[in-house]
Design an enzyme around this catalytic site. Sequence first.
Site, PDB file in Angstrom:
ATOM      1  N   LYS A 115      -7.735  13.912  38.396  1.00 30.00           N
ATOM      2  CA  LYS A 115      -6.528  14.504  37.544  1.00 30.00           C
ATOM      3  C   LYS A 115      -6.453  15.502  36.730  1.00 30.00           C
ATOM      4  O   LYS A 115      -5.640  16.444  36.563  1.00 30.00           O
ATOM      5  CB  LYS A 115      -5.615  13.299  37.416  1.00 30.00           C
ATOM      6  CG  LYS A 115      -5.099  12.250  38.794  1.00 30.00           C
ATOM      7  CD  LYS A 115      -4.092  11.556  38.260  1.00 30.00           C
ATOM      8  CE  LYS A 115      -3.237  10.766  39.514  1.00 30.00           C
ATOM      9  NZ  LYS A 115      -2.425   9.819  38.924  1.00 30.00           N
ATOM     10  N   LYS A 207      -7.144  12.851  51.080  1.00 30.39           N
ATOM     11  CA  LYS A 207      -6.049  11.751  51.062  1.00 30.39           C
ATOM     12  C   LYS A 207      -4.824  12.304  51.255  1.00 30.39           C
ATOM     13  O   LYS A 207      -4.489  13.353  50.674  1.00 30.39           O
ATOM     14  CB  LYS A 207      -6.345  11.075  49.701  1.00 30.39           C
ATOM     15  CG  LYS A 207      -5.592   9.744  49.773  1.00 30.39           C
ATOM     16  CD  LYS A 207      -5.899   9.198  48.288  1.00 30.39           C
ATOM     17  CE  LYS A 207      -5.236   9.959  46.977  1.00 30.39           C
ATOM     18  NZ  LYS A 207      -5.283   9.188  45.744  1.00 30.39           N
ATOM     19  N   LYS A 210       0.986  12.947  47.180  1.00 30.13           N
ATOM     20  CA  LYS A 210       2.295  13.516  46.658  1.00 30.13           C
ATOM     21  C   LYS A 210       2.146  14.942  45.988  1.00 30.13           C
ATOM     22  O   LYS A 210       3.007  15.797  45.906  1.00 30.13           O
ATOM     23  CB  LYS A 210       2.753  12.573  45.379  1.00 30.13           C
ATOM     24  CG  LYS A 210       3.025  11.131  45.698  1.00 30.13           C
ATOM     25  CD  LYS A 210       3.524  10.388  44.306  1.00 30.13           C
ATOM     26  CE  LYS A 210       3.908   9.186  44.852  1.00 30.13           C
ATOM     27  NZ  LYS A 210       3.827   8.245  43.814  1.00 30.13           N
TER      28      LYS A 210
HETATM   29  P1  TYM Z   1       0.604   5.534  43.541  1.00 29.34           P
HETATM   30  O1  TYM Z   1       2.058   5.506  42.601  1.00 29.34           O
HETATM   31  O2  TYM Z   1      -0.373   6.511  43.348  1.00 29.34           O
HETATM   32  O3  TYM Z   1       0.543   4.939  44.822  1.00 29.34           O
HETATM   33  C1  TYM Z   1       1.196   3.455  44.956  1.00 29.34           C
HETATM   34  C2  TYM Z   1       0.369   2.838  45.972  1.00 29.34           C
HETATM   35  O4  TYM Z   1       0.281   3.666  47.326  1.00 29.34           O
HETATM   36  C3  TYM Z   1      -1.262   3.735  47.511  1.00 29.34           C
HETATM   37  N1  TYM Z   1      -1.517   4.935  48.197  1.00 29.34           N
HETATM   38  C4  TYM Z   1      -2.156   5.137  49.352  1.00 29.34           C
HETATM   39  N2  TYM Z   1      -2.638   4.139  50.434  1.00 29.34           N
HETATM   40  C5  TYM Z   1      -2.824   4.729  51.557  1.00 29.34           C
HETATM   41  N3  TYM Z   1      -3.166   5.777  51.699  1.00 29.34           N
HETATM   42  C6  TYM Z   1      -2.977   6.823  50.928  1.00 29.34           C
HETATM   43  N4  TYM Z   1      -2.908   8.326  51.059  1.00 29.34           N
HETATM   44  C7  TYM Z   1      -2.030   6.389  49.715  1.00 29.34           C
HETATM   45  N5  TYM Z   1      -1.744   6.921  48.384  1.00 29.34           N
HETATM   46  C8  TYM Z   1      -1.237   6.347  47.756  1.00 29.34           C
HETATM   47  C9  TYM Z   1      -1.914   3.450  46.365  1.00 29.34           C
HETATM   48  O5  TYM Z   1      -3.023   2.968  46.564  1.00 29.34           O
HETATM   49  C10 TYM Z   1      -1.040   2.538  45.633  1.00 29.34           C
HETATM   50  O6  TYM Z   1      -1.430   1.075  45.859  1.00 29.34           O
HETATM   51  N6  TYM Z   1      -2.063   3.285  39.532  1.00 29.34           N
HETATM   52  C11 TYM Z   1      -0.997   3.133  40.806  1.00 29.34           C
HETATM   53  C12 TYM Z   1       0.190   2.327  40.191  1.00 29.34           C
HETATM   54  C13 TYM Z   1       0.027   1.215  39.360  1.00 29.34           C
HETATM   55  C14 TYM Z   1      -0.336  -0.156  40.012  1.00 29.34           C
HETATM   56  C15 TYM Z   1      -0.326  -0.979  38.672  1.00 29.34           C
HETATM   57  C16 TYM Z   1      -0.906  -0.668  41.212  1.00 29.34           C
HETATM   58  C17 TYM Z   1       0.360   0.869  38.067  1.00 29.34           C
HETATM   59  N7  TYM Z   1      -0.078  -0.145  37.716  1.00 29.34           N
HETATM   60  C18 TYM Z   1      -0.892  -2.382  38.730  1.00 29.34           C
HETATM   61  C19 TYM Z   1      -1.439  -2.218  41.052  1.00 29.34           C
HETATM   62  C20 TYM Z   1      -1.348  -2.806  39.836  1.00 29.34           C
HETATM   63  C21 TYM Z   1      -0.783   4.364  41.224  1.00 29.34           C
HETATM   64  O7  TYM Z   1      -1.112   5.423  40.629  1.00 29.34           O
HETATM   65  O8  TYM Z   1      -0.387   4.343  42.607  1.00 29.34           O
END
Ligand code: TYM
Length: 344
Positions: A115, A207, A210
């Site tokens: 990032k 991957k 977004k």
């Molecule tokens: P974020 O917002 O990027 O994504 C949310 C969830 O979607 C999953 N994900 C995917 N799974 C499969 N294939 C993909 N291409 C893909 N892109 C995203 C992510 O693994 C995630 O589960 N840091 C985290 C948010 C967060 C969090 C937490 C998660 C903040 N605090 C505490 C668990 C526990 C994040 O940026 O997810």
Amino acid sequence: MTKPVPRVFSGVQPTGNLHLGNYLGAITRFVDMQKSHACIYCVVDLHAITVWQEPKELAHNTREVTAAFLAAGIDADKHIVFNQSQVPQHAELAWIFNCVARMGWLNRMTQFKEKAGKDSENSSVGLFSYPNLMAADILAYRATHVPVGEDQKQHLELSRDIAQKFNNDFAKSIREAGYEDGFFPLPEPLISGPATRVMSFKDGTKKMSKSDPSDLSRINLTDDADAIARKIRKAKTDPDALPSEPDGLKDRPEAANLVGIYAALEGESVEQTLKTHGGGQFSSFKPALADLAVAKLGPIGEEMNRMMADKAYIDGVLKTGAEKARTIAAPVYEEVKKIVGFIR
Ligand code: TYM
């Protein structure tokens, strides 16, 4: 306060373009966990601002993730749905974890490197300490299970390290407070199923994300039936027929991705999908996948749009959820203050 009870926590960032990867890797799993666990699902707006967010868009995107949770089948009455910034214990505990985690641990985080890119000197301090806030999210509820996609694995390992180090550093004080086996549980990542890493439709080695500038690389949850079908039709593939066994998907990232997506949407294993579609060409598999995707995602997108027209309803859900969340996080944080030695 008693021992940690089995509890699920997970979060999604309100940074726009919620996509099929978020849905299959995370949100559908959140829905499943409700059957067996008490669940807390959080729209992590504090995490979102580690990179610049336009304030009006942040509010819109926060409501949109909430609408996606509800439309997908998360029950905000029986479980907890809220946005992170309404519960101050997340940020308070994160500060303590900033003082527990080591620079060297965070320096190893691959997502920060991706990032921040080449210009890491110019990224926010929040982006660097992002995983400490994640640990605080989970541990403010002493949550034990965390369903996430594959890309969050390293962050969850860090959460476990932080929980462990807190338990060790404060072992004496924790015992004096009446806890025999440490204060924080070591949260377990739940990463399973055929779509833990959904890949870009334009490049099966990247991957689905977004932030990909090409909208054709992903299916957004708000895409209509035409857009879903068009993106699947245009998805990159190879010229071969589908294999009959999962082994035949090795070194075929685009084929493996589409088959994994089909299996996850259908709620079956990759083996089962290949039993039905093995030997077929993409010219017939893609329309079958498009029909399935439209059937599963179409109603969710429509429901999201319907809910988004009623902001007051969504804001009410978040407010009630935050009140419920605080009743769990506040006493946990009080204990942390006692353990650390803060006068209360
Ligand atoms: P974020 O917002 O990027 O994504 C949310 C969830 O979607 C999953 N994900 C995917 N799974 C499969 N294939 C993909 N291409 C893909 N892109 C995203 C992510 O693994 C995630 O589960 N840091 C985290 C948010 C967060 C969090 C937490 C998660 C903040 N605090 C505490 C668990 C526990 C994040 O940026 O997810």
